[in-house]
Scaffold this active site. Structure first.
Site, PDB file in Angstrom:
ATOM      1  N   LYS A   1      10.822   3.630  45.177  1.00 30.37           N
ATOM      2  CA  LYS A   1       9.532   4.065  45.745  1.00 30.37           C
ATOM      3  C   LYS A   1       8.501   4.280  44.637  1.00 30.37           C
ATOM      4  O   LYS A   1       7.362   3.837  44.740  1.00 30.37           O
ATOM      5  CB  LYS A   1       9.723   5.381  46.520  1.00 30.37           C
ATOM      6  CG  LYS A   1       8.415   6.052  46.888  1.00 30.37           C
ATOM      7  CD  LYS A   1       8.620   7.324  47.665  1.00 30.37           C
ATOM      8  CE  LYS A   1       8.939   8.559  46.862  1.00 30.37           C
ATOM      9  NZ  LYS A   1       7.809   9.221  46.197  1.00 30.37           N
ATOM     10  N   ASN A   2       8.930   4.978  43.583  1.00 30.63           N
ATOM     11  CA  ASN A   2       7.962   5.393  42.574  1.00 30.63           C
ATOM     12  C   ASN A   2       7.539   4.277  41.617  1.00 30.63           C
ATOM     13  O   ASN A   2       6.745   4.504  40.714  1.00 30.63           O
ATOM     14  CB  ASN A   2       8.477   6.627  41.826  1.00 30.63           C
ATOM     15  CG  ASN A   2       8.478   7.845  42.744  1.00 30.63           C
ATOM     16  OD1 ASN A   2       7.835   7.834  43.796  1.00 30.63           O
ATOM     17  ND2 ASN A   2       9.219   8.884  42.372  1.00 30.63           N
TER      18      ASN A   2
ATOM     19  N   ARG B   1      -0.168  10.872  48.347  1.00 27.39           N
ATOM     20  CA  ARG B   1      -0.508  11.569  47.111  1.00 27.39           C
ATOM     21  C   ARG B   1      -0.983  10.627  46.019  1.00 27.39           C
ATOM     22  O   ARG B   1      -1.944  10.919  45.315  1.00 27.39           O
ATOM     23  CB  ARG B   1       0.700  12.378  46.633  1.00 27.39           C
ATOM     24  CG  ARG B   1       0.353  13.228  45.455  1.00 27.39           C
ATOM     25  CD  ARG B   1       1.439  14.073  44.938  1.00 27.39           C
ATOM     26  NE  ARG B   1       1.215  14.316  43.530  1.00 27.39           N
ATOM     27  CZ  ARG B   1       0.296  15.127  43.051  1.00 27.39           C
ATOM     28  NH1 ARG B   1      -0.469  15.806  43.857  1.00 27.39           N
ATOM     29  NH2 ARG B   1       0.128  15.260  41.756  1.00 27.39           N
TER      30      ARG B   1
ATOM     31  N   CYS C   1       3.811  15.352  49.199  1.00 33.03           N
ATOM     32  CA  CYS C   1       4.893  16.288  49.503  1.00 33.03           C
ATOM     33  C   CYS C   1       4.512  17.720  49.168  1.00 33.03           C
ATOM     34  O   CYS C   1       3.847  17.977  48.166  1.00 33.03           O
ATOM     35  CB  CYS C   1       6.130  15.915  48.696  1.00 33.03           C
ATOM     36  SG  CYS C   1       7.249  14.876  49.606  1.00 33.03           S
TER      37      CYS C   1
ATOM     38  N   ASP D   1      14.065  15.358  41.178  1.00 27.29           N
ATOM     39  CA  ASP D   1      14.313  14.717  42.488  1.00 27.29           C
ATOM     40  C   ASP D   1      15.781  14.776  42.888  1.00 27.29           C
ATOM     41  O   ASP D   1      16.121  14.538  44.035  1.00 27.29           O
ATOM     42  CB  ASP D   1      13.885  13.242  42.429  1.00 27.29           C
ATOM     43  CG  ASP D   1      12.455  13.094  41.973  1.00 27.29           C
ATOM     44  OD1 ASP D   1      11.563  13.311  42.769  1.00 27.29           O
ATOM     45  OD2 ASP D   1      12.251  12.805  40.775  1.00 27.29           O
TER      46      ASP D   1
END
Ligand code: EPU
Length: 441
Positions: free
Chosen positions: A23-24, A94, A118, A309
């Site tokens: 994802k990142n 974000r 988040c 995480d």
């Protein structure tokens, strides 16, 4: 639309998981694609809610973006027409503040709302805004509209040193550096491997970005143009979720593809706890239960440490360990939203007060003396877990809650599936393939 999982727990999970793209990295490669001339092809892009929302956002700016295969995304932003990010996206996604880079690159001026994302602490972007200003961007914030207005009069230049590192901050300033006619240096950077993947992608399209000793140097580059499709790295955070679940459920799961160097701190702690780990082949690891799990204390820190995480998943494994363990969160404030929820399952978890010398330095968020923080929890292992109704409030906590429900006896409801699915592709399908009983309701 159904936004809950019905989970019947108590079974060991066994089988194979193929990791999705990170994802990142996906989010940043999509944003950076708006700086490229012509078509960009990205492979291994996970179809997760954050990515789908970001695609809607860039389309609202005029970009074309379509999946041509399940995980192959084609972006063409030659006709980008708007330099204003709609407020509805800003509060939802974000990383939308990273659009400062492509929008300034394309229009010389842009309007970007204050970021949402988040709920893990205040998550200010003060270091990032300071960085933009230091590199010569004019930027103002209008508290009435909630928008930043950024403008370039001269090309960005110079150097910026983060007082404390920031992952997305490092990436954004690096992309700003690509607009410079001179050399831009960013110091005291974050070192996450996801940043290296973004550098690989930009350099493969003609950028000249190098890393040395905690520093990134961006030299004048020609206009970015993709030569061949770029495939992003796989998701380390997803690996940790399934690996801890495998062992906690007394199961046996093979996970690939993963580069061991990117998860070495995780593997080390897993071995210390007595988890079974076997390298099956290059990029393929087996995680299995081989006997009692030991309680191990962890402290989160940026790469190469134990990632923030990963701590909610670690808490789930520690629920099944002998004795008590402690998790100390150093990177974000307020990353324990799962604690009260886990208690509903019968877990014994308490916040503990741990005094830290020099907290301003120890914590990676902006520590304020007058405020009270809850950065440490103590977990009593081996308590019987029973079913409950759980509520997800942030992504990683969400994955931990779904995993806890998979360990607990009986049928649980986990509300807030769409939050978990911001970052996990095919969660239901992957868990089912391992023999877990889960469905969307
Ligand atoms: N911070 C500030 N001011 C800033 C920038 C950061 O106070 O200007 C604080 C943050 O609030 C935090 C700490 O500094 O307490 C570190 O934040 P950082 O900027 O490094 O985190 P991030 O870039 O916002 C990314 C990931 C996170 C991941 C962290 C750590 C993305 C989109 N997000 O966040 O991922 O936990 O780095 O590696 O890349 C997730 O995937 O669930 C997630 C939260």
């Amino acid at each position: 639309m159904s936004d809950s999982y019905l989970i019947k727990g108590g079974k060991p999970l066994k089988g194979e998981v193929i990791l999705s793209g990170a994802k990142n990295v996906a989010l940043k490669t999509i944003i950076a694609a708006l700086m490229f001339k012509g078509e960009v092809i990205l492979k291994n892009i996970p179809k997760i809610n954050d990515v789908l929302d970001l695609i809607e956002l860039i389309k609202s700016l005029g970009a074309k973006a379509n999946f041509i295969e399940k995980n192959t995304l084609v972006i063409d932003s030659d006709n980008l027409k708007s330099n204003r990010v709609d407020l509805q996206y800003g509060s939802k996604i974000r990383v939308s503040f990273m659009l400062f880079a492509p929008l300034l690159h394309r229009f010389g001026e842009c309007y970007v709302p204050n970021p949402g994302g988040c709920r893990i602490g205040a998550r200010p972007i003060d270091r990032i805004i300071n960085g933009l200003k230091t590199l010569g961007i004019n930027i103002d914030y209008d508290s009435e509209t909630g928008y930043y207005h950024a403008k370039i009069t001269d090309k960005p230049k110079g150097s910026y040193r983060f007082d404390k590192p920031s992952h997305t901050g490092t990436e954004l300033l690096m992309m700003i550096g690509l607009m410079s006619d001179e050399k831009v240096e960013i110091d005291n950077i974050a070192n996450e491997p996801e940043i290296d993947d973004l550098i690989l992608y930009l350099n493969s399209a003609g950028a000249n970005i190098t890393e040395e000793k905690n520093k990134i140097i961006v030299r004048k580059s020609p206009e970015l143009k993709q030569k061949e499709a770029f495939s992003i790295m796989s998701d380390r955070n997803e690996l940790v979720t399934y690996a801890t679940l495998a062992v906690a459920s007394r199961g046996d799961v093979v996970i690939s593809p993963i580069d061991e160097n990117l998860i070495s701190s995780f593997l080390e702690i897993m071995r210390e706890a007595g988890a079974g780990i076997e390298e099956i082949s290059n990029y393929k690891y087996r995680f299995f239960y081989k006997g009692e799990i030991d309680s191990i204390n962890i402290e989160t820190s940026p790469h190469p440490g134990f990632m923030t995480d990963w701590q909610p998943s670690w808490a789930i494994l520690m629920l099944e360990a002998n004795g008590t363990s402690v998790i100390h969160e150093r990177v974000f404030e307020n990353r324990f939203s799962y604690v009260d929820e886990l208690k509903k399952l019968g877990a014994k978890i308490d916040f503990v007060d741990v005094k830290v010398e020099n907290p301003e330095f120890f914590y990676h968020f902006n520590f304020e003396k007058e405020r009270e923080y809850k950065q440490t929890i103590k977990i009593q292992g081996k308590e019987e877990l029973h079913n409950a109704i759980l509520n997800i409030s942030d992504l990683r906590a969400g994955a931990a809650l779904a995993c806890a429900a998979l360990l607990a006896d009986g049928e649980s409801i986990v509300n807030g599936a769409s939050i978990l699915e911001r970052g996990y592709e095919d969660f239901v399908e992957k868990v089912k393939k391992l023999g877990g009983e889960i469905k969307k309701v």
